[in-house]
Design a protein around this motif. Structure first.
Motif, PDB file in Angstrom:
ATOM      1  N   LEU A 135     -10.704  20.085   1.531  1.00  0.00           N
ATOM      2  CA  LEU A 135     -10.482  20.524   0.161  1.00  0.00           C
ATOM      3  C   LEU A 135     -11.831  20.749  -0.507  1.00  0.00           C
ATOM      4  O   LEU A 135     -12.882  20.287  -0.026  1.00  0.00           O
ATOM      5  N   ALA A 136     -11.784  21.474  -1.608  1.00  0.00           N
ATOM      6  CA  ALA A 136     -12.949  21.610  -2.473  1.00  0.00           C
ATOM      7  C   ALA A 136     -12.806  20.594  -3.598  1.00  0.00           C
ATOM      8  O   ALA A 136     -11.796  20.579  -4.302  1.00  0.00           O
ATOM      9  N   ALA A 137     -13.801  19.719  -3.757  1.00  0.00           N
ATOM     10  CA  ALA A 137     -13.787  18.686  -4.794  1.00  0.00           C
ATOM     11  C   ALA A 137     -14.965  18.915  -5.721  1.00  0.00           C
ATOM     12  O   ALA A 137     -16.112  18.838  -5.283  1.00  0.00           O
ATOM     13  N   PHE A 138     -14.676  19.243  -6.970  1.00  0.00           N
ATOM     14  CA  PHE A 138     -15.706  19.500  -7.980  1.00  0.00           C
ATOM     15  C   PHE A 138     -16.691  20.575  -7.515  1.00  0.00           C
ATOM     16  O   PHE A 138     -17.864  20.542  -7.836  1.00  0.00           O
ATOM     17  N   GLY A 139     -16.178  21.529  -6.715  1.00  0.00           N
ATOM     18  CA  GLY A 139     -17.003  22.637  -6.262  1.00  0.00           C
ATOM     19  C   GLY A 139     -17.692  22.417  -4.935  1.00  0.00           C
ATOM     20  O   GLY A 139     -18.461  23.272  -4.495  1.00  0.00           O
ATOM     21  N   HIS A 140     -17.439  21.293  -4.261  1.00  0.00           N
ATOM     22  CA  HIS A 140     -18.072  20.995  -2.975  1.00  0.00           C
ATOM     23  C   HIS A 140     -16.986  20.869  -1.906  1.00  0.00           C
ATOM     24  O   HIS A 140     -15.939  20.267  -2.143  1.00  0.00           O
ATOM     25  N   MET A 141     -17.242  21.397  -0.716  1.00  0.00           N
ATOM     26  CA  MET A 141     -16.260  21.404   0.354  1.00  0.00           C
ATOM     27  C   MET A 141     -16.343  20.109   1.158  1.00  0.00           C
ATOM     28  O   MET A 141     -17.394  19.787   1.746  1.00  0.00           O
ATOM     29  N   LEU A 142     -15.250  19.358   1.173  1.00  0.00           N
ATOM     30  CA  LEU A 142     -15.174  18.087   1.892  1.00  0.00           C
ATOM     31  C   LEU A 142     -14.113  18.181   2.984  1.00  0.00           C
ATOM     32  O   LEU A 142     -13.103  18.868   2.832  1.00  0.00           O
ATOM     33  N   CYS A 143     -14.336  17.462   4.083  1.00  0.00           N
ATOM     34  CA  CYS A 143     -13.354  17.400   5.165  1.00  0.00           C
ATOM     35  C   CYS A 143     -13.233  15.958   5.638  1.00  0.00           C
ATOM     36  O   CYS A 143     -14.243  15.284   5.871  1.00  0.00           O
ATOM     37  N   PHE A 144     -11.995  15.496   5.774  1.00  0.00           N
ATOM     38  CA  PHE A 144     -11.702  14.152   6.270  1.00  0.00           C
ATOM     39  C   PHE A 144     -11.005  14.299   7.618  1.00  0.00           C
ATOM     40  O   PHE A 144      -9.948  14.945   7.706  1.00  0.00           O
ATOM     41  N   LEU A 145     -11.573  13.712   8.658  1.00  0.00           N
ATOM     42  CA  LEU A 145     -11.062  13.851  10.021  1.00  0.00           C
ATOM     43  C   LEU A 145     -10.759  12.473  10.598  1.00  0.00           C
ATOM     44  O   LEU A 145     -11.659  11.643  10.775  1.00  0.00           O
ATOM     45  N   ASN A 146      -9.479  12.216  10.859  1.00  0.00           N
ATOM     46  CA  ASN A 146      -9.010  10.954  11.426  1.00  0.00           C
ATOM     47  C   ASN A 146      -8.672  11.186  12.897  1.00  0.00           C
ATOM     48  O   ASN A 146      -7.827  12.022  13.217  1.00  0.00           O
ATOM     49  N   CYS A 147      -9.334  10.451  13.798  1.00  0.00           N
ATOM     50  CA  CYS A 147      -9.154  10.659  15.236  1.00  0.00           C
ATOM     51  C   CYS A 147      -8.694   9.391  15.944  1.00  0.00           C
ATOM     52  O   CYS A 147      -9.024   8.271  15.532  1.00  0.00           O
ATOM     53  N   HIS A 148      -7.956   9.596  17.007  1.00  0.00           N
ATOM     54  CA  HIS A 148      -7.642   8.529  17.965  1.00  0.00           C
ATOM     55  C   HIS A 148      -8.053   9.058  19.332  1.00  0.00           C
ATOM     56  O   HIS A 148      -7.418   9.964  19.867  1.00  0.00           O
ATOM     57  N   LEU A 149      -9.143   8.516  19.871  1.00  0.00           N
ATOM     58  CA  LEU A 149      -9.726   9.024  21.108  1.00  0.00           C
ATOM     59  C   LEU A 149      -9.307   8.149  22.289  1.00  0.00           C
ATOM     60  O   LEU A 149      -8.803   7.035  22.108  1.00  0.00           O
ATOM     61  N   PRO A 150      -9.504   8.629  23.527  1.00  0.00           N
ATOM     62  CA  PRO A 150      -9.049   7.886  24.713  1.00  0.00           C
ATOM     63  C   PRO A 150      -9.657   6.487  24.796  1.00  0.00           C
ATOM     64  O   PRO A 150     -10.804   6.251  24.384  1.00  0.00           O
ATOM     65  N   ALA A 151      -8.881   5.580  25.356  1.00  0.00           N
ATOM     66  CA  ALA A 151      -9.286   4.177  25.464  1.00  0.00           C
ATOM     67  C   ALA A 151     -10.009   3.903  26.787  1.00  0.00           C
ATOM     68  O   ALA A 151     -10.147   4.790  27.629  1.00  0.00           O
ATOM     69  N   HIS A 152     -10.484   2.682  26.925  1.00  0.00           N
ATOM     70  CA  HIS A 152     -11.086   2.110  28.131  1.00  0.00           C
ATOM     71  C   HIS A 152     -12.583   2.419  28.238  1.00  0.00           C
ATOM     72  O   HIS A 152     -13.072   3.446  27.779  1.00  0.00           O
ATOM     73  N   MET A 153     -13.274   1.492  28.872  1.00  0.00           N
ATOM     74  CA  MET A 153     -14.728   1.527  28.978  1.00  0.00           C
ATOM     75  C   MET A 153     -15.237   2.802  29.630  1.00  0.00           C
ATOM     76  O   MET A 153     -16.200   3.431  29.175  1.00  0.00           O
ATOM     77  N   GLU A 154     -14.580   3.219  30.698  1.00  0.00           N
ATOM     78  CA  GLU A 154     -15.100   4.324  31.502  1.00  0.00           C
ATOM     79  C   GLU A 154     -14.790   5.705  30.931  1.00  0.00           C
ATOM     80  O   GLU A 154     -15.172   6.724  31.513  1.00  0.00           O
TER      81      GLU A 154
END
Length: 594
Positions: A135-154
């Motif tokens: 979204l644009a907030a007060f004239g500035h472009m912001l992005c919120f990215l929520n991720c769930h990435l693969p598990a395990h050490m390797e």
């Protein structure tokens, strides 16, 4: 009436929590920093909440599709009394992103879009991946990215590949920032699943117990990757001065005591990136005015034990060199309505914008939770009163009886958000047995629950602010992606393509029209709002209110009209649902413009 101004640099709180399919706790006020006596009390202007592993079993998803999921309800209930309104939400199976803002900031938030990318099972499954709100907030472009990435050490390299896939596939419409990294500011957070290498379980626990966390930082996979992965260049993170947030025995603050005895790790993280001056033009078009970000806190919340992860929260202050703080619409209303004839609203168009015949003005109780959580509404018919000043009137039947504090908001179909709001004012209308009996007999204003669930969710209903997509995705806080329940599309669905690595396309069937003065069906497939191609369906003229879905409300459609229906005629209520996104392309082309 004056409009609240932002008198301090915007403050943003970001929360990430892998909830492990658990039921929500009773209280999240400490997690959200609400109601405390500290300096940070109730000072956030926006709050982004990223959840992972929300229960997404098929029976649970069906229930969440028909009603609001319990986690979203929890956060809306907690934040509503503090003047926070749900701006946008996006869900991909168990991954949910909720974005809230103080209601009086809504007029300065524009171009809200969402996207999602599946990376599980080669892109066919959404248990892993990323969801975003920009979204644009007060004239500035912001992005919120929520991720769930693969598990395990390797799986560190696979986590990198997944992140690169998400960044490359997620695209947004408009002349501004189209890719995630094109935005002025990106918040990247979630269960990123990075682990602690080299050290064994005993040493890791010793370092935690002796509060020597710095010894673990250099072996944290994400910290190491910041120096070697080009994709992470520019991303910043505060110091990890809190204990690893995974893996705990559920209901305790003890690390894993099961037979697997998994090694603790900082899986749950919050990072941010400010677009570099040399990284191309600023989306705002003001190259010399870059924003600055200061992180004020970054910590976990050990008091929450419903999951094997601890939630993590961070507070940021944004320093803007400039700030767009002129609303598109300014509403003028009396300080109090004590008689129905006082329910008159005047509004001024402050800045030229793409108005639509689907724009409406809603009446909200103080503490409302989202833009569709109104008490009453009128269509913004753009009747010129004096120059660029317009006036609308609420009917007596639609007004709430008794005493209370309320807010008016102008909802723009084009921007999918309130672009003008008032300060709170009072309504004090007398209640009478006569009015009550009249209301009960007609049913037009009944607030009682009924058994009309199937009628409400039928594909005949449609929204006055219909989405523009050819495919369905609900943007309502109470409706997940489900056939026939379309309110607002994400950016990827406006293009009709999936953002997963293995794209698939689904389309909704067209719905036969169903409208008549007596509620019956008429056979004219061309009937409907002018400029809308294809078949359109209309809700039955029976007014309904469903207590289990407070955000969804059907009002009476004028039964006396003919076959034509335009912006000057009575139209369906703003919370009815759109069955046929295929027929809505005309809205994008301005066919319903005033």
């Amino acid at each position: 009436m004056g409009f609240p101004k932002l008198g301090h640099p915007p403050r943003i709180t970001v929360v990430t929590w892998n909830v492990g399919t658990a039921m929500p706790p009773d209280d999240v006020t400490t997690l959200l920093h609400l109601g405390s006596s500290s300096d940070d009390s109730d000072r956030a202007d926006m709050i982004a909440i990223g959840l992972q592993e929300v229960n997404s079993m098929i029976n649970k998803r069906l229930k969440d599709a028909l009603f609001t999921d319990q986690w979203s309800e929890l956060f809306m209930d907690a934040l509503g009394p503090f003047n926070f309104v749900l701006v946008s939400t996006v869900r991909m199976q168990g991954v949910i992103l909720l974005l809230f803002a103080k209601y009086y900031h809504l007029p300065f938030l524009r171009d809200v879009q969402t996207d999602c990318t599946r990376t599980g099972l080669g892109g066919y499954w959404g248990n892993k991946g990323g969801v975003s709100v920009r979204l644009a907030a007060f004239g500035h472009m912001l992005c919120f990215l929520n991720c769930h990435l693969p598990a395990h050490m390797e799986k560190a390299e696979q986590r990198k590949d997944n992140f690169q896939t998400i960044l490359s596939l997620q695209q947004f419409q408009g002349p501004g920032a189209q890719g995630i990294l094109d935005h002025d500011l990106v918040f990247w957070f979630g269960d990123l699943n990075f682990r602690i290498e080299s050290y064994d379980l005993h040493f890791v626990k010793f370092a935690i117990d002796s509060e020597q966390l710095h010894q673990l930082w250099e072996k944290d996979q994400l910290n190491m990757a910041k120096n070697t992965w080009p994709i992470l260049r520019g991303f910043q993170e505060g110091p990890l001065n809190f204990a690893p947030t995974f893996k705990f025995d559920v209901g305790t603050n003890k690390y894993d005591t099961s037979a697997k005895k998994r090694k603790p790790a900082w899986t749950d993280r919050i990072l941010w990136k400010v677009k570099a001056p040399g990284g191309g033009p600023s989306p705002s078009g003001r190259e010399s005015h870059r924003l600055q970000v200061t992180q004020h806190s970054y910590h976990s919340h050990m008091e929450y034990t419903v999951s094997d992860h601890k939630p993590v929260a961070a507070q940021f202050v944004l320093h803007f060199a400039f700030r767009d703080d002129v609303p598109l619409v300014r509403l003028d209303v009396a300080d109090e309505w004590v008689r129905p004839e006082q329910a008159v609203v005047r509004y001024r168009i402050e800045t030229v914008f793409a108005r639509s015949s689907w724009d409406w003005i809603g009446l909200y109780r103080v503490g409302f939770r989202h833009c569709k959580d109104y008490v009453a509404y009128v269509w913004a018919k753009h009747e010129d009163v004096d120059g660029n000043i317009y006036q609308v009137t609420f009917s007596e039947e639609s007004l709430p009886k008794g005493h209370g504090d309320f807010i008016l908001g102008y909802y723009s179909h084009t921007h999918s958000i309130l672009i003008g709001v008032t300060e709170p004012f009072q309504i004090s209308l007398p209640t009478s047995e006569l009015a009550s009996s009249s209301t009960d007999s007609s049913g037009a204003s009944s607030e009682d629950e009924d058994d009309s669930t199937l009628e409400l969710l039928a594909s005949k209903s449609r929204s006055p602010s219909p989405g523009k997509s050819k495919r369905h995705r609900s943007r309502s806080p109470g409706l997940a992606r489900f056939p026939g329940l379309a309110l607002r599309p994400s950016s990827c669905e406006r293009r009709g393509t999936s953002r997963s690595p293995s794209p698939q396309s689904r389309r909704l069937p067209r719905v036969a029209p169903n409208r008549g003065s007596d509620g019956g069906s008429q056979g004219n497939s061309e009937e409907g709002p002018p400029g809308l191609p294809g078949s359109w369906a209309f809700p039955p003229p029976v007014p309904q209110s469903l207590g289990l879905l407070p955000a969804l409300r059907l009002e009476t459609v004028d039964p006396g009209g003919g076959s034509s229906w335009g912006p000057d005629r009575e139209a369906p209520a703003p919370d009815s649902l759109s069955p046929s996104p295929q027929g809505q392309q005309g809205l994008e082309e301005g066919d319903l413009g005033p």
